[in-house]
Design a protein around this motif. Structure first.
Motif: not given
Lengths: 294, 338
Positions: B41-66
């Protein structure tokens, strides 16, 4: 925080449910050396047996007794016809853990196949409230509390004053020495599974009453709280498990009030890990010994 | 059909890599890592954060960093994160606790992770989970779905081969013999001067990194990741694969992962439709449980058992410094039976 005291009442109720489960789990582990991951699934099974009994018109308390007896028998039979044969084949500690994992999956999904994936609930009589200081309890909660206390006293009496209880302690302490003193380790193993099944069965029904719903994943989720209580008190320590149940139960409810419901299990588990960092063998470590873990 | 078969193939490769990570810990060293799925799971979340891009307030999903980095970097970051988690959990759990406590506390740690991510929606989008995780090179390659899946399968297989070679070398090296000495008899390994705690910590880090890489490969393929996908029973699926295949044997573990992850957990969709999905799910898990029981009864050593290692007398190289541990290991194995 004027909700801290009232939620102490909920904590005590949770602890009363947790107590027989944690004691049954740890008693069986100390006497047989098998880490029983299927314990939660056994609780679920018993809870559904009680549901069937209430559907047939029995009162919830009679249904609980029936479920506890069924749980005890099922547990003893499982030991006789599944776990003991595996142990005789020389299955290692890891192997036995995996056998109980497989067993948990079998029981849990058999329950889902028989009773369906949707939760059911017991028909409980109209809740009259009883106030004790700032805490208030429903009648069924008070009965759950009383059953928890009865299990605590009963376990104490069994282990302290009966020959069978002393034999369980002897086998748990040193299996070979107990056998050479004329105790039949096989019979004590059977007894330990019987007692743990009884307690797990009753705890399953108590959990169903506290949650006011019974679902096939119920025991699976609760297993982690049982494990936390048992480990907190010191694995294999019956009195430790009682203490652990009280601490985890109260912590769960108090942190739900202070931090919010979603964080409650996290903080309870965090306390477990903190305690283990200070006392690596649990609160009541005593002379706990490795159970065939290499 | 081709499409689905390719998907299952990728899942199988992911399962094989995750099981190899677990095998290093449980199969080779005897660490009961009941938090195995947490590393995936940690690997999956890390890869997601390193490929999703910076989170924007307008986005439909929230994450703390990207951030959005090109292909191998999210996978490498996942490996690093898995290793770091292994170090953290290992320091917390492995140093002072007894074996059975370790197992139970790891189980608790894994569940804590699930609760934590579900509890805070701002952290990793809570129980809904992350979605729209970009797949590497998907926009650059104009191949169509099946062509892309073939490409991704190739990428995963190459990664798997690299990991296989690395793990094979660890097993064949003196370090590999230390791992097995710790597994067979901890006290004896300690007595001949091996640092048991450090050895276990090492396999938590390396095995954790491997499992996290499996998570990264999976998430960039399916494009979504949520807590419901990594609850603690999933760990038991990984253990089942290692045991069915043959703990301590990389080839055997791969076969186990194919049987359990492929045939039982994914392959049931290939069966003809016979009722509602709940029934299929239940039957799937129950048949998996039966398979595990049958294997433990009839073939506890697995489909392809661990190779018996033989050393000739006077053969200086492979025996250097390890004779007593090996000797103790043999004795230990004799006493334990299977």
């Amino acid at each position: 925080m004027n909700l801290v005291l009232p939620s102490l009442g909920f904590g005590i109720i949770t602890a009363s449910t947790l107590l027989p489960a944690a004691v049954g789990f740890t008693l069986q582990f100390s006497a047989t050396g098998v880490l029983n991951i299927a314990f939660g699934a056994q609780m679920t099974f018993a809870a559904f047996i009680a549901y069937v009994c209430t559907q047939a018109g029995l009162s919830i308390w009679l249904a609980m007794a029936a479920a506890a007896v069924c749980g005890a028998l099922a547990s003893a039979l499982l030991n006789r016809f599944l776990l003991t044969p595996f142990a005789r084949r020389g299955t290692t500690f890891f192997g036995m853990v995996v056998v109980t994992i497989a067993l948990a999956l079998l029981v849990e999904y058999a329950v889902e196949l028989i009773w369906g994936p949707l939760p059911v609930s017991y028909p409980l009589t109209a809740p009259g409230l009883v106030h004790v200081g700032p805490m208030s309890f429903t009648h069924s909660q008070l009965v759950v509390l009383a059953i928890g206390v009865v299990f605590a006293i009963g376990t104490h009496a069994l282990l302290r004053y009966t020959r069978a209880g002393k034999a369980i302690r002897a086998v748990a302490d040193n299996r070979d020495l107990a056998r050479s003193s004329g105790i039949s380790a096989q019979r004590i193993t059977d007894l330990a599974w019987l007692v743990s099944g009884l307690m797990g069965g009753a705890a399953g029904v108590m959990l169903g009453i506290s949650l006011s719903s019974v679902s096939y994943t119920m025991g699976d989720t609760f297993l982690l709280e049982i494990v936390a209580a048992a480990v907190l008190g010191g694995v294999g320590q019956v009195y430790g498990a009682m203490l652990g149940a009280l601490v985890i139960g109260v912590l769960l409810q108090e942190s739900a009030i202070v931090l919010g419901g979603a964080y409650a299990p996290i903080s309870a588990f965090a306390v477990l890990i903190l305690v283990l960092l200070i006392r690596p063998t649990g609160i009541l470590a005593g002379a706990a010994k490795a159970k065939g873990v290499s | 059909m081709d499409y689905y078969l390719l998907t299952v193939c990728i899942y199988v490769v992911v399962g094989i890599i995750a099981c190899w990570g677990l095998n290093l810990q449980f199969g080779e060293t005897g660490v009961l890592n009941f938090a195995a799925v947490l590393f995936v799971a940690v690997g999956a979340y890390t890869a997601s954060l390193f490929s999703l891009g910076h989170p924007t307030p307008a986005s439909y999903q929230q994450y703390f960093w990207g951030t959005s980095l090109p292909w191998p970097l999210p996978w490498l970051a996942a490996g690093v994160a898995g290793g770091a988690l292994g170090l953290l959990v290992g320091l917390l759990v492995l140093r002072r606790l007894r074996g059975d406590y370790q197992a139970m506390v790891l189980l608790v740690v894994s569940t804590m992770g699930t609760y934590l991510v579900s509890a805070d929606p701002g952290l990793l989008n809570g129980s809904i989970g992350l979605a729209s995780i970009p797949a590497p090179f998907k926009s650059e390659l104009h191949t169509g779905q099946v062509g892309y899946e073939l490409f991704y399968l190739g990428l995963s297989v190459v990664t798997a081969l690299i990991i296989f070679e690395a793990l094979r070398r660890i097993n064949a090296s003196p370090l590999g013999r230390v791992l097995r000495a710790v597994r067979e008899n901890e006290q004896a390994a300690e007595a001949v001067g091996h640092n048991v705690a450090a050895t276990k910590l090492l396999v938590m880090v390396v095995g954790g990194a491997v499992a996290a890489l499996a998570g990264a490969i999976e998430v960039q393929f399916i494009g979504a990741w949520a807590p419901a996908g990594w609850t603690y029973p999933e760990t038991f699926g990984l253990f089942a694969a290692v045991i069915v295949g043959g703990r301590g044997n990389l080839g055997g573990v791969a076969v186990g992962a194919f049987l359990v992850q492929g045939l039982f957990l994914e392959g049931t969709v290939l069966l003809p439709d016979f009722g509602n999905p709940d029934v299929i799910g239940a039957v799937q898990w129950m048949s998996l449980a039966t398979l595990i029981l049958l294997f433990l009864w009839f073939r506890p050593q697995g489909v392809i058992p661990e190779r018996q290692r033989k050393f000739r007398e006077g053969q200086a190289g492979p025996l250097r410094g390890l004779l007593p541990a090996q000797a103790f290991a043999r004795v230990g194995r004799g006493q334990q039976g299977a």
